[in-house]
Design a protein around this motif. Sequence first.
Motif, mmCIF file in Angstrom:
data_model
loop_
_atom_site.group_PDB
_atom_site.id
_atom_site.type_symbol
_atom_site.label_atom_id
_atom_site.label_comp_id
_atom_site.label_asym_id
_atom_site.label_seq_id
_atom_site.Cartn_x
_atom_site.Cartn_y
_atom_site.Cartn_z
ATOM 1 N N TRP A 173 -13.709 73.663 132.832
ATOM 2 C CA TRP A 173 -12.924 72.976 133.849
ATOM 3 C C TRP A 173 -13.411 73.429 135.217
ATOM 4 N N TRP A 174 -12.850 72.817 136.274
ATOM 5 C CA TRP A 174 -13.289 73.144 137.629
ATOM 6 C C TRP A 174 -12.965 74.595 137.967
ATOM 7 N N ARG A 175 -11.838 75.065 137.468
ATOM 8 C CA ARG A 175 -11.468 76.463 137.671
ATOM 9 C C ARG A 175 -10.965 77.035 136.349
ATOM 10 N N ILE A 176 -11.248 78.303 136.127
ATOM 11 C CA ILE A 176 -10.746 78.990 134.940
ATOM 12 C C ILE A 176 -9.776 80.063 135.413
ATOM 13 N N ARG A 177 -8.525 79.907 135.045
ATOM 14 C CA ARG A 177 -7.498 80.859 135.441
ATOM 15 C C ARG A 177 -7.054 81.688 134.242
ATOM 16 N N LYS A 178 -6.236 82.681 134.526
ATOM 17 C CA LYS A 178 -5.798 83.606 133.480
ATOM 18 C C LYS A 178 -5.043 82.878 132.368
ATOM 19 N N GLU A 179 -4.269 81.845 132.719
ATOM 20 C CA GLU A 179 -3.521 81.109 131.698
ATOM 21 C C GLU A 179 -4.461 80.400 130.724
ATOM 22 N N GLN A 180 -5.578 79.892 131.244
ATOM 23 C CA GLN A 180 -6.541 79.210 130.384
ATOM 24 C C GLN A 180 -7.293 80.197 129.489
ATOM 25 N N VAL A 181 -7.572 81.392 130.015
ATOM 26 C CA VAL A 181 -8.198 82.430 129.195
ATOM 27 C C VAL A 181 -7.274 82.800 128.039
ATOM 28 N N LYS A 182 -6.008 83.003 128.345
ATOM 29 C CA LYS A 182 -5.026 83.341 127.305
ATOM 30 C C LYS A 182 -4.930 82.222 126.274
ATOM 31 N N TRP A 183 -4.935 80.979 126.729
ATOM 32 C CA TRP A 183 -4.829 79.851 125.799
ATOM 33 C C TRP A 183 -6.009 79.811 124.836
ATOM 34 N N LEU A 184 -7.231 79.977 125.369
ATOM 35 C CA LEU A 184 -8.419 79.930 124.512
ATOM 36 C C LEU A 184 -8.409 81.073 123.507
ATOM 37 N N LEU A 185 -8.052 82.268 123.956
ATOM 38 C CA LEU A 185 -7.980 83.410 123.041
ATOM 39 C C LEU A 185 -6.923 83.175 121.972
ATOM 40 N N GLY A 186 -5.830 82.528 122.359
ATOM 41 C CA GLY A 186 -4.788 82.211 121.392
ATOM 42 C C GLY A 186 -5.269 81.266 120.304
ATOM 43 N N GLN A 187 -6.091 80.287 120.686
ATOM 44 C CA GLN A 187 -6.660 79.369 119.699
ATOM 45 C C GLN A 187 -7.545 80.115 118.706
ATOM 46 N N ILE A 188 -8.307 81.079 119.203
ATOM 47 C CA ILE A 188 -9.206 81.852 118.329
ATOM 48 C C ILE A 188 -8.410 82.760 117.401
ATOM 49 N N ILE A 189 -7.409 83.445 117.947
ATOM 50 C CA ILE A 189 -6.590 84.361 117.146
ATOM 51 C C ILE A 189 -5.841 83.613 116.051
ATOM 52 N N GLU A 190 -5.381 82.413 116.382
ATOM 53 C CA GLU A 190 -4.648 81.611 115.393
ATOM 54 C C GLU A 190 -5.552 81.177 114.239
ATOM 55 N N LYS A 191 -6.823 80.958 114.522
ATOM 56 C CA LYS A 191 -7.749 80.428 113.514
ATOM 57 C C LYS A 191 -8.410 81.517 112.688
ATOM 58 N N HIS A 192 -8.662 82.680 113.299
ATOM 59 C CA HIS A 192 -9.414 83.732 112.624
ATOM 60 C C HIS A 192 -8.565 84.992 112.480
ATOM 61 N N PRO A 193 -8.748 85.741 111.401
ATOM 62 C CA PRO A 193 -8.004 87.001 111.232
ATOM 63 C C PRO A 193 -8.423 88.014 112.283
ATOM 64 N N VAL A 194 -7.456 88.728 112.814
ATOM 65 C CA VAL A 194 -7.712 89.691 113.872
ATOM 66 C C VAL A 194 -7.285 91.074 113.387
ATOM 67 N N LYS A 195 -8.255 91.995 113.302
ATOM 68 C CA LYS A 195 -7.961 93.371 112.903
ATOM 69 C C LYS A 195 -9.066 94.263 113.446
ATOM 70 N N ALA A 196 -8.663 95.253 114.240
ATOM 71 C CA ALA A 196 -9.628 96.192 114.832
ATOM 72 C C ALA A 196 -10.745 95.457 115.573
ATOM 73 N N VAL A 197 -10.363 94.520 116.434
ATOM 74 C CA VAL A 197 -11.320 93.716 117.193
ATOM 75 C C VAL A 197 -11.485 94.305 118.593
ATOM 76 N N THR A 198 -12.717 94.308 119.079
ATOM 77 C CA THR A 198 -13.004 94.713 120.460
ATOM 78 C C THR A 198 -13.591 93.519 121.205
ATOM 79 N N LEU A 199 -13.072 93.259 122.381
ATOM 80 C CA LEU A 199 -13.536 92.146 123.208
ATOM 81 C C LEU A 199 -14.143 92.703 124.482
ATOM 82 N N ARG A 200 -15.400 92.354 124.742
ATOM 83 C CA ARG A 200 -16.098 92.850 125.932
ATOM 84 C C ARG A 200 -16.234 91.741 126.957
ATOM 85 N N ASN A 201 -15.949 92.055 128.218
ATOM 86 C CA ASN A 201 -16.079 91.089 129.316
ATOM 87 C C ASN A 201 -16.346 91.838 130.609
#
Length: 321
Positions: A173-201
Amino acid sequence: MKLQDVKPCIQLFESKIEVSKMLRWCSVGRSSFYYRNKTGKAGRKPSTHTNLADGGIVSNTSVVIAVKFILGIEFVDYGYRKMSAGLRLEGFIINEKKVYRLMSEHGLLYNSKIAVKSENRKFVQYYTQKPEAPMQELCMDIKYVHIHGSGRNALLLTVLDVYSRKILGQLMWWRIRKEQVKWLLGQIIEKHPVKAVTLRNDNGSQFVAHLVREYLKDNNIAQEFTHVATPEENAFIEAYHSILDRAVIQRYQFESIYDAGLVMNRWKDFYNDRRLHGRLKNKTPQKTWDIYFEKTGNKMIQNREIHTQNRLTNIELLSSS
């Protein structure tokens, strides 16, 4: 006499007597009487965009990203003057004064401490991520995508699984805000099992935001930040962006962000399912993902059964005691 005592009287009689006469009678200068307090920063507002040698135009955010990239190159120790020359070689039409301002605002000047307030932030401890399975080590970053029809840049947020190099999610999108980051991460967490995951940024404002950090903490995802001006610490997403730039961005001229979104969706499917990856021994990311779970599927089930049996045994022992 004080100006605050004289001013009301002068304003009362200014329609009958010349103001200059009254000011002389009171020994008050004209400049003092007509002075008005100014609000805001003096001078002309600084520009928000920078021209390119090819006729294009980019936001100052793009300039800062370019500065950080140059400073991230091994042995580079440029001040604002050399940085200005380096940026001009890269096609930016920019003067030293503007480079100084941008570098100063972002703490990137030579001999300044290139660091950010930690705010309990966990910075990377290991130079390279070395996962042993999918959904152990993730990375995310934002890539600028020029929309030619609009004459401006859009932002593409991508989350990548390091083990398989699979694109887990992307959002443009034209701008990426914190709410959109949270939304995308939520889509990933809902689809894939999450256990002992590290996210680098990196230390982008969207990733540092309290909303995102608390969301990851609540979902047991350890977030780690790269050090400032060190893109090599997030090497996997940077390598992916290089592939994206070569295979897609340099080949297309997007008339709208909608057209760019359609191309990026096709690219995601192609990249995950069909593109051979040299680092994966010429397998696709999805194939690498599937092979791991095919090999470990039965073992994972067996481990769960053993864990369940041990738990039941412990319960029986506690009951008998």
